[in-house]
Enzyme design. Sequence first.
Site, PDB file in Angstrom:
ATOM      1  N   GLY A 112     -32.176 -41.125  23.422  1.00  0.00           N
ATOM      2  CA  GLY A 112     -32.093 -41.772  22.113  1.00  0.00           C
ATOM      3  C   GLY A 112     -33.470 -41.997  21.529  1.00  0.00           C
ATOM      4  O   GLY A 112     -34.478 -41.968  22.237  1.00  0.00           O
ATOM      5  N   GLY A 133     -35.674 -44.478  18.556  1.00  0.00           N
ATOM      6  CA  GLY A 133     -35.703 -45.632  17.666  1.00  0.00           C
ATOM      7  C   GLY A 133     -37.058 -45.722  17.006  1.00  0.00           C
ATOM      8  O   GLY A 133     -37.980 -44.967  17.326  1.00  0.00           O
ATOM      9  N   GLY A 166     -39.652 -46.590  19.648  1.00  0.00           N
ATOM     10  CA  GLY A 166     -39.972 -45.638  20.692  1.00  0.00           C
ATOM     11  C   GLY A 166     -38.811 -44.698  20.945  1.00  0.00           C
ATOM     12  O   GLY A 166     -37.835 -44.678  20.203  1.00  0.00           O
ATOM     13  N   ASP A 220     -30.471 -61.398  21.674  1.00  0.00           N
ATOM     14  CA  ASP A 220     -29.924 -60.222  20.986  1.00  0.00           C
ATOM     15  C   ASP A 220     -28.691 -59.693  21.707  1.00  0.00           C
ATOM     16  O   ASP A 220     -28.541 -58.490  21.904  1.00  0.00           O
ATOM     17  CB  ASP A 220     -31.007 -59.146  20.891  1.00  0.00           C
ATOM     18  CG  ASP A 220     -30.660 -58.050  19.881  1.00  0.00           C
ATOM     19  OD1 ASP A 220     -29.670 -58.221  19.139  1.00  0.00           O
ATOM     20  OD2 ASP A 220     -31.372 -57.038  19.844  1.00  0.00           O
TER      21      ASP A 220
END
Length: 370
Positions: free
Chosen positions: A67, A69, A72, A186
Amino acid sequence: ADSPGLARPHAHFASAGADAAGGGSPVLLLRTTSCCLEDLRPELLEEVKDILIPEERLITHRSRVIGRGHFGSVYHGTYMDPLLGNLHCAVKSLHRITYLEEVEEFLREGILMKGFHHPQVLSLLGVCLPRHGLPLVVLPYMRHGDLRHFVRAQERSPTVKELIGFGLQVALGMEYLAQKKFVHRDLAARNCMLDETLTVKVADFGLARDVFGKEYYSIRQHRHAKLPVRWMALESLQTQKFTTKSDVWSFGVLMWELLTRGASPYPEVDPYDMARYLLRGRRLPQPQPCPDTLYGVMLSCWAPTPEERPSFSGLVCELERVLASLEGEHYINMAVTYVNLESGPPFPPAPRGQLPDSEDEEDEEEEVAE
């Protein structure tokens, strides 16, 4: 004797110079493609040596991306553990560290994460400081990815029991973190991972966090902070302070995500209006397949004051009780419906003095109009 991970400098930080460091200002890494262990304080190096992975023991497969983002990228990797042999791992590169203080904070978080040992908490294998580049976070590879994508997959047919079971596993992990006095900040389905045995691991705290996804917004009072607004407790929206009790609120939203198979919470509410919406006493509606007892547990997580909310230990007991009461196999399709759309807000509105000024003005206008 030196630790194998500290036998030689792995990286060189290009700092802004001694003057900046001496003046108490953050030391900027002018060349963010290289960074030096010698620049770190000796006492921190002594603490961090147990989490450092020597560069020669880590292979990052940069052609195999898990993945990406804003903060990073995550790659498949192989960690050559001296005791366990070759381990399939996830390697997270960090592109946005620009200050030496951020590197030191990063390493302190690594020390903290390395101390977590629980079946429902994602462990940290270590941190690698390569000769060229910024720190790499090395985590166990999670075959089934994050919990939200897993329950949203069209080809899966999870039962209500299975979905609540996932929530129970998250509660167990959070109970452990709460006992460690660790506040997640989170907690959401996207930040819990599933391994090959479908064991849920609470993740994406500290080093593993990436707060630049589409679920994060700046709020008016904190334009530069990216926050998971739709998962945040009312008091966190108002003060940007987080506690274990605000994690409990987020857990209630996570349970709602599970029972809707990954629907986005509050789709009709502008993120800038979340605090106002909640101050009105409004909350997420009850998903159609959600047992009344479970929705009662969710509502308890969303009590206006933190003291009224349950502990994670209490939530573990409540979820076990709900699971024990369920009979039969109830499957959930992807069409999200609700059973209480016509009911009023589950909590009374906040007193008028606690509503935002614009909200009080709107109330006055409504009264005049009537």
